[in-house]
Design a protein around this motif. Structure first.
Motif, PDB file in Angstrom:
ATOM      1  N   GLN A 252      56.953  68.931  47.175  1.00  0.00           N
ATOM      2  CA  GLN A 252      55.788  68.687  46.607  1.00  0.00           C
ATOM      3  C   GLN A 252      55.095  67.583  46.486  1.00  0.00           C
ATOM      4  O   GLN A 252      53.958  67.863  47.043  1.00  0.00           O
ATOM      5  CB  GLN A 252      56.065  68.083  44.855  1.00  0.00           C
ATOM      6  N   ALA A 253      55.786  66.099  46.768  1.00  0.00           N
ATOM      7  CA  ALA A 253      55.175  65.157  47.369  1.00  0.00           C
ATOM      8  C   ALA A 253      54.369  65.127  48.642  1.00  0.00           C
ATOM      9  O   ALA A 253      52.901  64.502  49.127  1.00  0.00           O
ATOM     10  CB  ALA A 253      56.207  64.126  47.346  1.00  0.00           C
TER      11      ALA A 253
ATOM     12  N   LEU B  22      60.075  60.173  53.060  1.00  0.00           N
ATOM     13  CA  LEU B  22      58.723  60.441  52.281  1.00  0.00           C
ATOM     14  C   LEU B  22      57.917  59.556  52.689  1.00  0.00           C
ATOM     15  O   LEU B  22      56.790  60.072  53.050  1.00  0.00           O
ATOM     16  CB  LEU B  22      59.194  60.652  51.496  1.00  0.00           C
TER      17      LEU B  22
ATOM     18  N   GLN C 131      64.540  58.493  51.512  1.00  0.00           N
ATOM     19  CA  GLN C 131      62.887  58.043  51.044  1.00  0.00           C
ATOM     20  C   GLN C 131      62.442  57.188  51.937  1.00  0.00           C
ATOM     21  O   GLN C 131      61.175  57.827  51.685  1.00  0.00           O
ATOM     22  CB  GLN C 131      63.453  57.254  49.804  1.00  0.00           C
TER      23      GLN C 131
ATOM     24  N   LEU D 247      54.046  59.943  53.827  1.00  0.00           N
ATOM     25  CA  LEU D 247      53.147  59.294  53.419  1.00  0.00           C
ATOM     26  C   LEU D 247      52.166  58.547  54.146  1.00  0.00           C
ATOM     27  O   LEU D 247      51.107  58.406  53.804  1.00  0.00           O
ATOM     28  CB  LEU D 247      52.945  58.933  51.633  1.00  0.00           C
TER      29      LEU D 247
ATOM     30  N   THR E 184      61.563  68.073  44.692  1.00  0.00           N
ATOM     31  CA  THR E 184      60.236  66.641  43.534  1.00  0.00           C
ATOM     32  C   THR E 184      59.430  66.160  45.575  1.00  0.00           C
ATOM     33  O   THR E 184      58.347  65.797  45.603  1.00  0.00           O
ATOM     34  CB  THR E 184      61.432  65.669  43.234  1.00  0.00           C
ATOM     35  N   TYR E 185      60.863  65.896  46.447  1.00  0.00           N
ATOM     36  CA  TYR E 185      60.362  65.116  47.652  1.00  0.00           C
ATOM     37  C   TYR E 185      59.205  66.687  48.591  1.00  0.00           C
ATOM     38  O   TYR E 185      58.151  66.161  49.020  1.00  0.00           O
ATOM     39  CB  TYR E 185      61.124  65.502  49.110  1.00  0.00           C
TER      40      TYR E 185
ATOM     41  N   ASP F 142      51.563  67.116  48.470  1.00  0.00           N
ATOM     42  CA  ASP F 142      50.055  67.166  48.133  1.00  0.00           C
ATOM     43  C   ASP F 142      49.609  65.803  48.256  1.00  0.00           C
ATOM     44  O   ASP F 142      48.351  65.341  49.158  1.00  0.00           O
ATOM     45  CB  ASP F 142      50.413  66.079  45.913  1.00  0.00           C
ATOM     46  N   THR F 143      50.324  64.848  49.055  1.00  0.00           N
ATOM     47  CA  THR F 143      50.036  64.225  50.571  1.00  0.00           C
ATOM     48  C   THR F 143      49.434  64.904  51.677  1.00  0.00           C
ATOM     49  O   THR F 143      48.673  64.355  51.537  1.00  0.00           O
ATOM     50  CB  THR F 143      50.986  63.334  50.643  1.00  0.00           C
TER      51      THR F 143
END
Length: 246
Positions: free
Chosen positions: A159-160, A16, A13, A20, A156-157, A163-164
């Motif tokens: 894709q995050a 990530l 986390q 970001l 999930t990570y 997208d970022t």
């Protein structure tokens, strides 16, 4: 669990969040796609552990091309002709992620990937489209050389991160476009200002009104195939009429 102990998954986390923040940070340094891609690759190692990665974006004809890869094997697989009709293109055109748990399986939906995947040493693949709203900027493709599947958290990570990366690309382009617009407006203002100054000088010099002064400036520029603001600039530089260099 004792108070203050890290929660399960917390390091990822934090990785990530760090990704970001890094991808959406801005500076006075001009945006560079290679540097942006290198930043994505560097953070992907912590965000989706155990994966190799390629970043694919459309060329001028709309076909995906690899702009960066985390390893020679990933670059080789992404460059294989069969890859063009594989999961990454499907993810790019549909906007939906594509997951392949066994690239070598006889029943795979992507049989053309079997031989190049085996040559590259890859077993599983996850293609995450780089999305910003309805705009797809490219695909992040994650590869694994063993049979460990991409978990729901991995996906999930991934894709995050994808997208970022897309949001950052579009934001940087918006900033660049805004700078171009500001420069254009500044140029237009400066040009208009020098013309107005030349009109005022010529009106006083010839004892005419400003409209007549503008007509004289414009006609002089046309008859000498010159730009109006160049004539105006020369008038203000020399304070003479007609300009000596025209």
């Amino acid at each position: 669990m004792t108070s203050g102990s890290p929660a399960p998954g917390e390091p990822r986390q934090q990785a990530l969040v760090a990704a970001l923040l890094a991808l959406t940070s801005y500076s006075d340094v001009p945006f560079d796609l290679d540097s942006h891609a290198a930043l994505v690759l560097r953070h992907a190692v912590s965000v989706v552990p155990g994966s190799a990665l390629s970043i694919e974006m459309p060329d001028a004809d709309g076909a995906l091309e690899t702009v960066a890869a985390s390893s020679a094997a990933a670059a080789s697989f992404a460059a294989h002709p069969a890859h063009a009709s594989g999961p990454s293109t499907a993810a790019y055109t549909s906007g939906d992620a594509v997951s392949v748990t066994d690239l070598s399986a006889a029943a795979s939906a992507w049989p053309q990937q079997r031989s190049p995947a085996t040559d590259a040493g890859f077993h599983a693949l996850y293609a995450a489209p780089m999305r910003q709203g309805l705009t797809i900027r490219g695909v992040l493709v994650f590869y694994r050389s063993d049979a460990s599947p991409f978990t729901a958290t991995d996906c999930t990570y991934a894709q995050a991160l994808a997208d970022t990366a897309a949001i950052a690309l579009i934001a940087h382009q918006t900033v660049a476009d805004q700078k171009i617009l500001v420069d254009q407006l500044q140029h237009a203002f400066t040009t208009r200002l020098i013309i107005e100054q030349a009109k005022g000088f010529l009106a006083g010099h010839l004892d005419i009104d400003c409209d007549a002064a503008f007509t004289i400036l414009r006609d002089h520029a046309r008859s000498h195939s010159a730009r109006l603001h160049d004539i105006a600039r020369e008038v203000m530089r020399t304070h003479t009429w007609p300009p000596k260099d025209t």
